[in-house]
Design an enzyme around this catalytic site. Sequence first.
Site, PDB file in Angstrom:
ATOM      1  N   TYR A   1       0.843  -1.206   0.000  1.00 29.55           N
ATOM      2  CA  TYR A   1       0.000   0.000   0.000  1.00 29.55           C
ATOM      3  C   TYR A   1       0.878   1.256   0.000  1.00 29.55           C
ATOM      4  O   TYR A   1       0.714   2.155  -0.835  1.00 29.55           O
ATOM      5  CB  TYR A   1      -0.945  -0.004   1.212  1.00 29.55           C
ATOM      6  CG  TYR A   1      -1.626   1.327   1.423  1.00 29.55           C
ATOM      7  CD1 TYR A   1      -2.593   1.780   0.534  1.00 29.55           C
ATOM      8  CD2 TYR A   1      -1.270   2.160   2.490  1.00 29.55           C
ATOM      9  CE1 TYR A   1      -3.195   3.021   0.700  1.00 29.55           C
ATOM     10  CE2 TYR A   1      -1.865   3.391   2.668  1.00 29.55           C
ATOM     11  CZ  TYR A   1      -2.824   3.822   1.779  1.00 29.55           C
ATOM     12  OH  TYR A   1      -3.412   5.057   1.940  1.00 29.55           O
TER      13      TYR A   1
HETATM   14  N1  NAD Z   1      -8.322   7.173   5.666  1.00 28.25           N
HETATM   15  C1  NAD Z   1      -7.054   7.428   5.967  1.00 28.25           C
HETATM   16  O1  NAD Z   1      -6.697   7.447   7.150  1.00 28.25           O
HETATM   17  C2  NAD Z   1      -6.042   7.700   4.881  1.00 28.25           C
HETATM   18  C3  NAD Z   1      -4.718   7.998   5.259  1.00 28.25           C
HETATM   19  C4  NAD Z   1      -3.784   8.265   4.272  1.00 28.25           C
HETATM   20  C5  NAD Z   1      -4.161   8.283   2.933  1.00 28.25           C
HETATM   21  N2  NAD Z   1      -5.435   7.978   2.586  1.00 28.25           N
HETATM   22  C6  NAD Z   1      -5.795   7.997   1.151  1.00 28.25           C
HETATM   23  O2  NAD Z   1      -6.912   8.851   0.985  1.00 28.25           O
HETATM   24  C7  NAD Z   1      -7.682   8.407  -0.113  1.00 28.25           C
HETATM   25  C8  NAD Z   1      -9.132   8.279   0.308  1.00 28.25           C
HETATM   26  O3  NAD Z   1      -9.216   7.350   1.393  1.00 28.25           O
HETATM   27  P1  NAD Z   1     -10.561   7.091   2.197  1.00 28.25           P
HETATM   28  O4  NAD Z   1     -10.164   6.862   3.600  1.00 28.25           O
HETATM   29  O5  NAD Z   1     -11.558   8.139   1.898  1.00 28.25           O
HETATM   30  O6  NAD Z   1     -10.982   5.691   1.575  1.00 28.25           O
HETATM   31  P2  NAD Z   1     -12.381   5.219   0.961  1.00 28.25           P
HETATM   32  O7  NAD Z   1     -12.231   3.761   0.652  1.00 28.25           O
HETATM   33  O8  NAD Z   1     -13.509   5.633   1.814  1.00 28.25           O
HETATM   34  O9  NAD Z   1     -12.463   6.051  -0.381  1.00 28.25           O
HETATM   35  C9  NAD Z   1     -11.862   5.639  -1.596  1.00 28.25           C
HETATM   36  C10 NAD Z   1     -12.841   5.961  -2.707  1.00 28.25           C
HETATM   37  O10 NAD Z   1     -12.245   5.600  -3.956  1.00 28.25           O
HETATM   38  C11 NAD Z   1     -13.160   4.797  -4.690  1.00 28.25           C
HETATM   39  N3  NAD Z   1     -12.353   3.908  -5.544  1.00 28.25           N
HETATM   40  C12 NAD Z   1     -11.503   2.923  -5.134  1.00 28.25           C
HETATM   41  N4  NAD Z   1     -10.963   2.319  -6.190  1.00 28.25           N
HETATM   42  C13 NAD Z   1     -11.463   2.937  -7.301  1.00 28.25           C
HETATM   43  C14 NAD Z   1     -11.290   2.755  -8.706  1.00 28.25           C
HETATM   44  N5  NAD Z   1     -10.496   1.788  -9.194  1.00 28.25           N
HETATM   45  N6  NAD Z   1     -11.967   3.568  -9.550  1.00 28.25           N
HETATM   46  C15 NAD Z   1     -12.796   4.539  -9.078  1.00 28.25           C
HETATM   47  N7  NAD Z   1     -13.006   4.740  -7.760  1.00 28.25           N
HETATM   48  C16 NAD Z   1     -12.349   3.952  -6.887  1.00 28.25           C
HETATM   49  C17 NAD Z   1     -13.995   4.073  -3.656  1.00 28.25           C
HETATM   50  O11 NAD Z   1     -15.243   3.625  -4.144  1.00 28.25           O
HETATM   51  C18 NAD Z   1     -14.142   5.150  -2.586  1.00 28.25           C
HETATM   52  O12 NAD Z   1     -15.244   5.985  -2.838  1.00 28.25           O
HETATM   53  C19 NAD Z   1      -7.033   7.113  -0.598  1.00 28.25           C
HETATM   54  O13 NAD Z   1      -6.175   7.436  -1.684  1.00 28.25           O
HETATM   55  C20 NAD Z   1      -6.237   6.661   0.598  1.00 28.25           C
HETATM   56  O14 NAD Z   1      -5.140   5.865   0.224  1.00 28.25           O
HETATM   57  C21 NAD Z   1      -6.392   7.695   3.530  1.00 28.25           C
END
Ligand code: NAD
Length: 332
Positions: A143
């Site tokens: 990841y």
């Molecule tokens: N939540 C955290 O603590 C955290 C920390 C660091 C980074 N991030 C990053 O932030 C971003 C959002 O994370 P989140 O917590 O909101 O996660 P989440 O899973 O709630 O949101 C991800 C979104 O992307 C969509 N998605 C996934 N794969 C896809 C694809 N192939 N095509 C189109 N849509 C797709 C999902 O349906 C979802 O709506 C991600 O890139 C994640 O790596 C999150």
Amino acid sequence: MTIIVTGGAGYIGAHVVQALAESGRDVVVVDDLSTSSAARVDGFPLHRLDLAAPSAPDELAQVLTSHGATGIVHLAAKKQVGESVARPEWYFRQNVGGLGTVLEAARAVGCDRLVFSSSAAVYGEPAGGVVTEETPAAPINPYGQTKVVGEWMVRAAERAWGLRQVALRYFNVAGAGRPDLGDPAVLNLMTLVLDRLERGEAPVIFGDDYPTPDGTCVRDYVHVADLAEAHVAALDHLERPDRSDTFDVGSGRGVSVAEMLTAIAAASGSTIAPRVVDRRPGDPAVLVATAERIRTELGWAPRRGLDEIVASAWEAWRAQRAAGLDPIRPTA
Ligand SMILES: NC(=O)c1ccc[n+]([C@@H]2O[C@H](COP(=O)([O-])OP(=O)(O)OC[C@H]3O[C@@H](n4cnc5c(N)ncnc54)[C@H](O)[C@@H]3O)[C@@H](O)[C@H]2O)c1
């Protein structure tokens, strides 16, 4: 000014969509809804599109053109560390392939502003635990590796065709801007604890013998609504020429697992004592950002403290259960 938000229906994405709309921008969501639901972005245009699919670059280019998009915030990604260890090839296709789609489509239509969701996972287990953007990237799982590759990709696009890009390395994101926008995934300390308390089980502390003041791991928490505002600041930054950069998005303040459990107990009224078990592999003792660059360069600093993070997370957790929504649990 129309901004395309990929992953806009997700936990963080839905907050970014709200913040961008409040800043006066038109917002269009692109999401395959694989880990989210359209209800989170009710009222905003939504294109259901899997960015990792072979046909996605052309379809996304069409979306960008039809809305006259001036910028993209790319959040869409898979984020389960354990799943990324079990299925690395799929993670690279999803996260690296999905970003490849975004860059290809953006270049094809001349959309040259991008904010990329990176992660503190790029740092792995850094010595000392307090990091700046100059701390070497050394991810310890696929990841985190997809995020490092993503940062390389956006920098390469900047050199190749003049993309203006900001990579935001999110630290520990928690809380909710509205009760209906809580984190549905049981993947981090906050939701893991709320899930256990709801079932009448003791929260688990993985190790209390770390070299920290109370022996438990220390992390840097950011309220998701503050994080969303950092995206507005990043897009404002990109209005000016030659402003590509990478920013840690943290509070600069470490909170231990034990402190967090105390805050959650206060908010939820729980009296269940935590249970201490062995350390987990891959958990650094401390991971905290100085967050100085983002304060200086973007003028962004979090406005919401730990109490607000915990109280809003608890309220949103209860709202999800009241609405009959099941939490998303890890698949590996
Ligand atoms: N939540 C955290 O603590 C955290 C920390 C660091 C980074 N991030 C990053 O932030 C971003 C959002 O994370 P989140 O917590 O909101 O996660 P989440 O899973 O709630 O949101 C991800 C979104 O992307 C969509 N998605 C996934 N794969 C896809 C694809 N192939 N095509 C189109 N849509 C797709 C999902 O349906 C979802 O709506 C991600 O890139 C994640 O790596 C999150």
